[in-house]
Design an enzyme around this catalytic site. Structure first.
Site, short mmCIF file in Angstrom:
data_model
loop_
_atom_site.label_atom_id
_atom_site.label_comp_id
_atom_site.label_asym_id
_atom_site.label_seq_id
_atom_site.Cartn_x
_atom_site.Cartn_y
_atom_site.Cartn_z
N ASP A 442 0.40 -1.28 0.13
CA ASP A 442 0.31 -0.24 -0.14
C ASP A 442 1.02 1.14 0.20
O ASP A 442 2.01 1.10 -0.21
CB ASP A 442 -0.68 0.16 1.35
CG ASP A 442 -1.82 0.44 1.47
OD1 ASP A 442 -2.45 1.00 -0.12
OD2 ASP A 442 -3.41 0.11 1.97
N ASP A 506 -10.42 1.91 -3.21
CA ASP A 506 -10.97 1.52 -2.31
C ASP A 506 -13.01 1.28 -2.23
O ASP A 506 -13.15 0.94 -1.33
CB ASP A 506 -10.70 2.50 -1.22
CG ASP A 506 -9.57 1.82 -0.79
OD1 ASP A 506 -8.45 1.42 -0.86
OD2 ASP A 506 -8.95 2.79 0.22
#
Ligand code: DGJ
Length: 704
Positions: A442, A506
């Site tokens: 990430d 997301d």
């Protein structure tokens, strides 16, 4: 070399004609349809000289033309600002590949250009500049510029934000001027253009001449389209360099990112077909069947408890999940997003016996184990920061002033060899000590005021991250890596040269995802695009969708689940199990076939699918994104099928039936079996049921 020397690269119905002889970098005489033969005589294909202009028409080179926005910008304290390339050496010409060097003797610069036309018709260009002079040369830009015919009067590129990445924006591009997109945040960003497309009037998914270009770079970028008063139209792409970021010492080089440029005469699907084939032909492209993923983020967030996670793993294995990914929250002090980044050791408070009991459990159930990391970041509230407060990118190393925080975090200075080595060794140890098959990597903030030793450092940081990934992959070749950046803020072919998929967004809201996935797949084939079935009510938007709709959307990517499936009822679990089985049945087709999109006249419906390369079968989706404009849904014309073959058409279970309005389904859908030719399905189209908005029907077509 002097005079004109023409090189004709031809592949897959595309021609790239270069003039490499007249002193400077290669000039592009033609980029588009296959011409069959070279342009003859070479000397004829130069423009006229108008009044009130230079007496010799400037060449249109891969560094620009005349006073257009230049591909090369820089100086040696104000000198050498206009390098005159007076020597060209062609090093190699073979197999549609050219390497040449141009030297600007007085300016003390040499430029190496590598041009390749791959078998799928995708042009790859990279420029490298070398300082041959005695003093430092400050480089402000080194890009690639490609001319496009003036009849390309419409421009399409992508933009977005967190949880709404890669939305198309389209405009007329028939006025003179420059359309410029910049990312200054050390990653392409949620709003990245991804592929900048210029096309003929009215181009669509299946029609029109289109030219697109992508910059394979994971740092800051600048991408432009320019229409000049002269009539020239150009596409340009470069890394965005901050002032003083690159100063080349004597003998030093700057290697610019590779530009992937693509032409097709049959609209956006044509571009994607070429790009997908090109991406799939890379030696490092994932070849194993893409496993069904269960990611724990939206299931448990930071609530890491062995019993809860083993229970989740049990359900996952029972419904057919193949890869179980433990997301954020497992390492020291990471009970929330304000602490812990940088401390890549297992938190003994939460995991008194380490991660191995969970890993053993997951592996014992026959699943692979994956782990979340965010190696480029640090929380000020971490042991790492307390020990090394100077390991943070900042505007000026002489002061304590840090950049503004973003998700309570700072960017670790990986340009420092000690910081790089520390992170490298921690990740290396994690992978060596645990049975980990997958890393979700990430990157949750933009780089802002990001300096190393007082100088802008986005480029050096990007290269350090590439080295980190390359080294870890070299040491752990069996581990797959996902590029995630608060969702999809780092989606590019630079990061994908060292990772195996991207997390597109997301947002697990299926309605948002329809758009995000469609446009991410303009560049990337579906197997590289993570797409998960989220909770019934999406956490990022609050929208509620049926499992059938969420499943129909998630199928068309690298399928997974991100939902607390330990808490769902047995009926829903059975439907999810059937959906997983559907994905497993069709993933070979989905991840090797050709992606197609119809030009459907009602914007309330999308028709898309994947057709096997031998056109023996296809999976197609009809997606109602809103309520239709017509009383009877317009027929769905199914593109890409073999017109001469007959196909048996059958609906596919995606987790329950789509909700039809008042049972308004066409007779073929209610019949036992239905068969039609590819021509009829493509030309006349299939009558569709009246679907409730935010419902989808997925069909399997099998040639008989
Ligand atoms: C952002 C990612 O995009 C999410 O999927 C999740 O991994 C969180 N970070 C964890 O902090």
């Amino acid at each position: 070399m002097t005079g004109h020397h023409q090189l004709h690269l031809r592949a897959g119905g595309v021609s790239l004609v270069l003039d490499v002889g007249a002193g400077g970098p290669p000039a592009v005489l033609h980029w588009g349809r296959d011409l069959g033969t070279p342009l003859a005589p070479s000397s004829a294909w130069v423009p006229a000289v108008p009044h009130s202009a230079l007496d010799v028409a400037p060449r249109t080179t891969m560094l620009g033309s005349g006073l257009a926005r230049p591909g090369l910008l820089g100086s040696r304290h104000g000198r050498a600002f206009a390098p005159q390339f007076d020597e060209v050496v062609v090093d190699t010409v073979a197999d549609n590949e050219v390497r040449l060097r141009c030297v600007a003797h007085a300016a003390g610069l040499s430029l190496a250009t590598h041009v390749r036309l791959d078998p799928h018709g995708v042009v790859q260009v990279a420029n490298t500049l070398r300082n041959e002079g005695d003093a430092g040369y400050q480089l402000d830009r080194l890009g690639v510029v490609l001319p496009v015919p003036a009849y390309a009067v419409e421009l399409l590129d992508l933009t977005g934000r967190w949880s709404r990445e890669r939305h198309p924006q389209r405009q007329l591009f028939d006025r003179q001027g420059t359309w410029l997109r910049e990312s200054r945040c050390g990653r392409p960003g949620h709003d990245a253009p991804l592929l900048t497309v210029l096309g003929s009037a009215g181009f669509g998914n299946r029609s029109g001449d289109v030219w697109g270009a992508h910059l394979a770079w994971s740092g800051s970028t600048q991408i432009w389209a320019e229409r000049r008063p002269s009539g020239l139209v150009m596409l340009g792409l470069a890394e965005l360099l901050e002032p003083g970021e690159v100063v080349l010492g004597t003998g030093e080089e700057y290697a610019g990112p590779v530009v992937h440029a693509v032409f097709d005469g049959a609209g956006l699907d044509g571009l994607s077909r070429r790009l997908h084939r090109s991406v799939r032909s890379r030696s490092g492209h994932v070849r194993k069947p893409r496993p069904v993923v269960l990611n724990t983020w939206e299931a448990v967030y930071f609530d890491h408890r062995l019993d809860r996670l083993t229970a989740l793993a049990d359900v996952a294995a029972e419904i057919g999940v193949e890869r179980f990914v433990l997301d954020d929250g497992w390492f020291l002090h990471r009970r929330h997003d304000r602490a812990g980044l940088g401390d890549w050791v297992v938190d003994p408070q939460v995991w008194p016996d380490g991660l191995d009991p969970l890993i053993r459990h997951v592996r014992g159930l026959g699943m692979e184990f994956g782990l979340w990391v965010e190696p480029e970041m640090v929380n000020v509230n971490s042991d790492l920061y307390r020990a090394h407060p100077d390991w943070v990118l900042r505007p000026d190393e002489a002061t304590d002033v840090l950049p503004a925080e973003w998700r309570h975090q700072q960017v670790l200075d990986l340009v420092r060899p000690d910081a790089w080595q520390h992170i490298h060794d921690r990740l290396d140890a994690l992978l060596a000590q645990h049975d980990i098959g997958f890393l979700k990597w990430d990157h949750n903030r933009d780089l802002v005021d990001a300096g190393h030793a007082g100088r802008p450092a986005a480029r050096a940081q990007t290269l350090a991250v590439y080295r980190l990934l390359d080294s870890l992959r070299g040491r752990h070749p069996g581990v797959e890596i996902e590029s995630c950046a608060s969702g999809g803020a780092r989606v590019d072919l630079g990061i994908l040269a060292r990772t195996d998929r991207v997390w597109a967004s997301d947002s697990n809201d299926a309605l948002e995802r329809v758009t995000i996935q469609r446009w991410t797949q303009l560049l990337l084939p579906p197997e590289l695009v993570g797409s998960h079935v989220g909770p019934t009510t999406a956490h990022t938007s609050g929208r509620t969708h049926t499992l059938s709709f969420r499943g129909a959307v998630a199928l068309f990517g690298h399928f997974g689940i991100e939902w607390d499936i330990a808490s769902i009822d047995p009926e829903e679990r059975a439907a999810l199990r059937a959906l997983v089985a559907t994905y497993r049945t069709h993933r070979q087709l989905l991840h090797s076939g050709e992606v197609v999109h119809a030009d459907h006249p009602d914007p309330a419906a999308l028709v898309h699918g994947v057709v096997a390369t031998d056109r023996s079968e296809a999976l197609m989706a009809y997606v109602a994104v809103a309520s239709g404009a017509t009383e009877i849904p317009l027929p769905a014309r199914l593109p890409g099928l073999d017109p001469e073959r007959a196909y048996r058409v059958s609906p596919v279970a995606t987790g329950g039936d789509p909700v039809t309005v008042a049972h308004a389904a066409p007779p073929w859908l209610e019949a036992e079996a239905f068969t039609a030719t590819g021509r009829h399905l493509g030309e006349v189209g299939l009558p569709m049921p009246v679907l409730a908005p935010e419902q989808a029907l997925v069909l399997h077509l099998q040639a008989v």
